[in-house]
Design an enzyme around this catalytic site. Structure first.
Site, PDB file in Angstrom:
ATOM      1  CG  ASP A 184      -0.157   0.197   2.522  1.00 53.59           C
ATOM      2  OD1 ASP A 184      -0.392   1.205   3.219  1.00 53.59           O
ATOM      3  OD2 ASP A 184       0.692  -0.654   2.857  1.00 53.59           O
ATOM      4  CB  SER A 185       1.011   4.219   0.645  1.00 49.89           C
ATOM      5  OG  SER A 185       1.412   5.571   0.612  1.00 49.89           O
TER       6      SER A 185
END
Length: 312
Positions: free
Chosen positions: A159-160
């Site tokens: 994520d991210s």
């Protein structure tokens, strides 16, 4: 177009935005210690920690350093695929410990052996130190699995900033015959360090992840003031070479995320290159919503279900 946030987060974001405004009014500068503490405080919202049958800490040992990992095997008697999990945090924050509930959910919903890695963080270890650690895991993960049942299917998820790591590893290894990544999962990925997409400005205030903080993260990561530096663009997966040899990909984006548009642009470039892509868009969710699980429980559960369906 600026997103309209879910009412479930109204109170939380009001508190966060008040704290941000107070810090700015007092002239408190960003610091690695403060941003790490801030992210770690979200652990209170990660209250769903499913039991996984086998969980153990281990490490990869190199001549100059050790790379800590945590391994989750949901069914030790079965030969399962392996999922390498790269946590988010702007390349400056996050840890195996903070992301432990998420790794557990991934193991449970995907029925994969999950390996989460504590790669090195900026500013103490700027680019490409963290990438080097993750590359080492990618090529040596099987040495961690001695005595465990596993098969040869390999997935990656992040994520991210973890999404940035996934996409970077994919591009760096597309011609590497020693590495075969079967699928990748990207959750609100960071893929453009130049911060040129429209959503950076549209959603860059009031929705947890602020434009000025993202800028500061990347300045620490690359040790540059100007994000138009050649190094920054070269490191951005969005501007790399796309190929139909890239793995099948699942991308989750949020309508209230400053990184929304770069995730969608990456998705479109994969499709144009002939890569099989699945996607899911939550129009009313911000960046990092997976860390806010107790506030958006249904949306997080839906995300894990979709990831599980994609990998199974």
């Amino acid at each position: 177009m600026r997103g309209i946030i879910t009412p479930k987060l109204d109170v939380f974001l009001m508190q966060v935005n008040t704290a941000i405004a107070d810090a700015k009014q007092q002239g408190i500068p960003f610091s690695a210690e403060a941003v790490r503490t801030g992210l770690n405080n979200l652990s209170a919202l990660l209250d769903n920690k499913p039991d996984i049958e086998l969980v153990r800490n281990d490490e990869l040992v190199l001549t100059d350093r050790k790379i800590p990992v945590r391994i989750y095997h949901p069914a030790p008697t079965e030969k399962l695929p392996v999922l390498l999990h790269f946590h988010g945090g702007g390349h400056m924050c996050g840890s195996v410990e903070l992301y432990d509930p998420i790794s557990r959910q991934l193991a449970q919903h995907t029925n994969c052996i999950v390996i989460c890695v504590d790669y090195r963080l900026a500013p103490e270890h700027p680019y490409p130190a963290g990438i080097d650690d993750c590359q080492y895991l990618l090529t040596h993960y099987k040495t961690l699995l001695n005595g465990l049942n596993y098969n040869d299917k390999l997935y990656i998820a992040g994520d991210s900033a973890g999404g940035a790591i996934c996409t970077t590893l994919v591009m760096n290894n597309v011609e590497n015959k020693a590495v075969k990544i079967d699928k990748q999962v990207l959750i609100y990925p960071s893929v453009d360090y130049t911060m040129t997409s429209a959503s950076i400005d549209e959603n860059g205030q009031g929705y947890l992840l602020e434009k000025d903080k993202v800028t500061w993260y990347f300045q620490q990561y690359f040790q540059v003031e100007n994000l138009h530096d050649d190094l920054v663009k070269k490191a951005s997966p969005l501007f790399g070479e796309f190929s139909n040899k890239m793995p099948e990909t699942f991308i989750i984006t949020g309508g209230c995320d400053p990184l929304r548009d770069e995730g969608l642009a990456y998705l479109n470039k994969l499709k144009a290159a002939g890569v099989t892509v699945e996607e899911h868009h939550f129009p009313d969710l911000p960046h990092a919503y997976m860390l806010l699980q107790s506030l958006v429980e249904e949306e997080c559960e839906r995300s894990y279900q979709l990831i599980g369906q994609f990998l199974r």
